[in-house]
Design a protein around this motif. Structure first.
Motif, PDB file in Angstrom:
ATOM      1  N   ILE A  22      73.356  90.080  17.990  1.00  0.00           N
ATOM      2  CA  ILE A  22      71.897  90.230  18.097  1.00  0.00           C
ATOM      3  C   ILE A  22      71.203  89.661  16.870  1.00  0.00           C
ATOM      4  CG2 ILE A  22      70.009  91.895  18.284  1.00  0.00           C
ATOM      5  CD1 ILE A  22      72.019  93.788  19.629  1.00  0.00           C
ATOM      6  N   LEU A  23      70.249  88.761  17.114  1.00  0.00           N
ATOM      7  CA  LEU A  23      69.407  88.210  16.053  1.00  0.00           C
ATOM      8  C   LEU A  23      68.170  89.084  15.894  1.00  0.00           C
ATOM      9  CD1 LEU A  23      70.868  85.548  15.559  1.00  0.00           C
ATOM     10  CD2 LEU A  23      68.891  84.338  16.440  1.00  0.00           C
ATOM     11  N   LEU A  24      67.774  89.345  14.646  1.00  0.00           N
ATOM     12  CA  LEU A  24      66.517  90.059  14.394  1.00  0.00           C
ATOM     13  C   LEU A  24      65.474  89.042  13.971  1.00  0.00           C
ATOM     14  CD1 LEU A  24      66.737  93.061  14.822  1.00  0.00           C
ATOM     15  CD2 LEU A  24      68.859  92.299  13.788  1.00  0.00           C
ATOM     16  N   SER A  25      64.409  88.929  14.740  1.00  0.00           N
ATOM     17  CA  SER A  25      63.344  88.002  14.356  1.00  0.00           C
ATOM     18  C   SER A  25      62.047  88.384  15.051  1.00  0.00           C
ATOM     19  CB  SER A  25      63.742  86.564  14.711  1.00  0.00           C
ATOM     20  OG  SER A  25      63.141  86.149  15.908  1.00  0.00           O
ATOM     21  N   LEU A  56      76.935  93.097  16.372  1.00  0.00           N
ATOM     22  CA  LEU A  56      76.825  92.287  15.156  1.00  0.00           C
ATOM     23  C   LEU A  56      75.363  91.891  15.017  1.00  0.00           C
ATOM     24  CD1 LEU A  56      77.759  90.624  12.734  1.00  0.00           C
ATOM     25  CD2 LEU A  56      78.596  88.870  14.312  1.00  0.00           C
ATOM     26  N   LEU A  57      74.710  92.429  13.989  1.00  0.00           N
ATOM     27  CA  LEU A  57      73.292  92.152  13.762  1.00  0.00           C
ATOM     28  C   LEU A  57      73.173  91.023  12.744  1.00  0.00           C
ATOM     29  CD1 LEU A  57      71.935  95.826  13.515  1.00  0.00           C
ATOM     30  CD2 LEU A  57      72.226  94.372  15.545  1.00  0.00           C
ATOM     31  N   VAL A  58      72.495  89.959  13.139  1.00  0.00           N
ATOM     32  CA  VAL A  58      72.330  88.789  12.277  1.00  0.00           C
ATOM     33  C   VAL A  58      70.887  88.746  11.801  1.00  0.00           C
ATOM     34  CG1 VAL A  58      72.527  86.284  12.116  1.00  0.00           C
ATOM     35  CG2 VAL A  58      74.128  87.568  13.563  1.00  0.00           C
ATOM     36  N   THR A  59      70.693  88.881  10.484  1.00  0.00           N
ATOM     37  CA  THR A  59      69.336  88.935   9.936  1.00  0.00           C
ATOM     38  C   THR A  59      69.017  87.647   9.211  1.00  0.00           C
ATOM     39  OG1 THR A  59      69.937  89.846   7.787  1.00  0.00           O
ATOM     40  CG2 THR A  59      69.697  91.408   9.591  1.00  0.00           C
ATOM     41  N   GLY A  60      67.766  87.233   9.286  1.00  0.00           N
ATOM     42  CA  GLY A  60      67.366  85.970   8.683  1.00  0.00           C
ATOM     43  C   GLY A  60      66.416  86.133   7.523  1.00  0.00           C
ATOM     44  N   HIS A  61      65.946  85.027   7.052  1.00  0.00           N
ATOM     45  CA  HIS A  61      65.131  84.919   5.851  1.00  0.00           C
ATOM     46  C   HIS A  61      64.413  83.591   5.995  1.00  0.00           C
ATOM     47  CE1 HIS A  61      64.018  85.324   1.709  1.00  0.00           C
ATOM     48  NE2 HIS A  61      64.906  84.487   1.216  1.00  0.00           N
ATOM     49  N   TYR A  62      63.514  83.240   5.094  1.00  0.00           N
ATOM     50  CA  TYR A  62      62.775  81.971   5.154  1.00  0.00           C
ATOM     51  C   TYR A  62      61.959  81.877   6.435  1.00  0.00           C
ATOM     52  CZ  TYR A  62      66.559  81.096   1.841  1.00  0.00           C
ATOM     53  OH  TYR A  62      67.456  81.207   0.842  1.00  0.00           O
ATOM     54  N   GLU A  63      61.795  80.645   6.943  1.00  0.00           N
ATOM     55  CA  GLU A  63      60.932  80.439   8.113  1.00  0.00           C
ATOM     56  C   GLU A  63      61.649  80.754   9.417  1.00  0.00           C
ATOM     57  OE1 GLU A  63      57.619  79.795   7.956  1.00  0.00           O
ATOM     58  OE2 GLU A  63      58.069  80.190   5.852  1.00  0.00           O
ATOM     59  N   ASP A 103      67.981  77.854  12.421  1.00  0.00           N
ATOM     60  CA  ASP A 103      68.246  76.672  13.229  1.00  0.00           C
ATOM     61  C   ASP A 103      68.443  77.153  14.670  1.00  0.00           C
ATOM     62  OD1 ASP A 103      69.695  73.611  12.937  1.00  0.00           O
ATOM     63  OD2 ASP A 103      70.304  74.841  14.652  1.00  0.00           O
ATOM     64  N   ALA A 104      67.775  76.491  15.620  1.00  0.00           N
ATOM     65  CA  ALA A 104      67.737  76.994  17.008  1.00  0.00           C
ATOM     66  C   ALA A 104      69.118  77.075  17.646  1.00  0.00           C
ATOM     67  CB  ALA A 104      66.828  76.118  17.857  1.00  0.00           C
ATOM     68  N   ARG A 105      70.097  76.311  17.139  1.00  0.00           N
ATOM     69  CA  ARG A 105      71.446  76.351  17.730  1.00  0.00           C
ATOM     70  C   ARG A 105      72.135  77.693  17.509  1.00  0.00           C
ATOM     71  NH1 ARG A 105      72.597  70.472  15.235  1.00  0.00           N
ATOM     72  NH2 ARG A 105      71.383  71.537  13.618  1.00  0.00           N
ATOM     73  N   LEU A 151      75.071  81.351  19.683  1.00  0.00           N
ATOM     74  CA  LEU A 151      75.756  82.522  19.124  1.00  0.00           C
ATOM     75  C   LEU A 151      75.195  83.850  19.582  1.00  0.00           C
ATOM     76  CD1 LEU A 151      76.270  81.689  15.333  1.00  0.00           C
ATOM     77  CD2 LEU A 151      77.953  81.539  17.183  1.00  0.00           C
ATOM     78  N   ALA A 152      73.881  83.886  19.849  1.00  0.00           N
ATOM     79  CA  ALA A 152      73.225  85.182  20.060  1.00  0.00           C
ATOM     80  C   ALA A 152      73.273  85.601  21.521  1.00  0.00           C
ATOM     81  CB  ALA A 152      71.788  85.127  19.566  1.00  0.00           C
ATOM     82  N   ASP A 153      73.603  86.878  21.752  1.00  0.00           N
ATOM     83  CA  ASP A 153      73.498  87.448  23.097  1.00  0.00           C
ATOM     84  C   ASP A 153      72.089  87.961  23.338  1.00  0.00           C
ATOM     85  OD1 ASP A 153      76.284  87.223  23.866  1.00  0.00           O
ATOM     86  OD2 ASP A 153      76.656  88.688  22.276  1.00  0.00           O
ATOM     87  N   ASP A 154      71.387  88.267  22.254  1.00  0.00           N
ATOM     88  CA  ASP A 154      70.040  88.817  22.384  1.00  0.00           C
ATOM     89  C   ASP A 154      69.290  88.536  21.089  1.00  0.00           C
ATOM     90  OD1 ASP A 154      67.879  90.145  23.499  1.00  0.00           O
ATOM     91  OD2 ASP A 154      68.978  92.012  23.872  1.00  0.00           O
TER      92      ASP A 154
END
Ligand code: 4GN
Length: 222
Positions: free
Chosen positions: A82-85, A106-113, A116-118, A123-126
């Motif tokens: 799962i991506l958090l955005s 598996l929680l994937v957290t980001g930063h910056y803007e 990358d859309a790929r 990778l992300a189920d949600d």
């Protein structure tokens, strides 16, 4: 349940998840929580995780290589990634209940803007958002999701509290509640609640919940 988190700020997770009910759940083996630093999957001297967007524009994006390598090493076939955005679907109690049924997250957290859309595509189920606002990174949203999901795991809360969630999912906000003293600095507990008439108390609570919802969350009403 096992929850892994991929973050650039592992230190942010110390504290909120080391207290109270969540810590008790972890110690009891009900929640196996593992925080991972995304920079551990870089190979260059500067531990680069970001790059500039093709086509121009402000800010930096999380580059695919470290995240792909990290997810490939951390996720198993049954892991929900799962991506958090802020662009995700809106997280709520019913999504929390769905996630509480999973074996591994598996929680994937980001930063910056952004990412990358790929990363999202492959990778992300949600992709989830905790609300319509932008934060400096996804660590707080990840902790919000972890807390909301963990308290629903069997054995984490007493039975008392599980019925409490039912009233929220029933679509009304909580009615006001009071404890002793019955008169605090002249502010009195409504007589109704001291009456002992349980049928009338139930009716009063339903009305109060209705009023509260009308005022604060009219969008919840039909
Ligand atoms: C999630 C992440 C808000 C949310 C975030 C949210 C980091 N802000 N509403 N900030 O759940 C673009 C990619 C900004 C990472 C993201």
């Amino acid at each position: 349940m096992k929850i892994d988190v991929l973050t650039l700020f592992p230190a942010m997770f110390a504290g909120p998840l080391d207290e109270s009910i969540i810590m008790r759940a972890r110690k009891a083996g009900l929640l196996d929580l593992n925080i991972h630093n995304l920079r551990d999957w870089t190979h260059d001297r500067h531990k680069t995780v970001d790059d500039r967007p093709f086509g121009g524009g402000p800010g930096m994006l999380l580059k695919p290589e470290p995240i792909f390598e990290a997810v490939e090493s951390l996720a198993r076939a049954e892991t929900k990634v799962i991506l958090l955005s802020p662009s995700g679907r809106k997280f709520d109690q019913s999504i929390a209940r769905e996630l509480a049924q999973e074996k591994d997250l598996l929680l994937v957290t980001g930063h910056y803007e952004g990412f990358d859309a790929r990363i999202r595509e492959a990778l992300a189920d949600d992709e989830l958002s905790i609300g319509d606002y932008v934060l400096t990174n996804g660590a707080l949203p990840a902790m919000v999701v972890i807390d909301a999901v963990a308290r629903l795991l069997p054995g984490v809360l007493g039975d008392d509290n599980s019925s409490h969630d039912e009233s929220f999912s029933a679509g009304l906000l909580e009615y006001p509640q009071y404890t002793r003293p019955a008169d605090f600095r002249g502010m009195k507990v409504p007589d109704m609640l001291l009456s002992g008439n349980h049928a009338e108390i139930e009716k009063w609570r339903r009305e109060q919940a209705q009023l509260k919802t009308q005022t604060n969350r009219p969008d919840l009403l039909p």
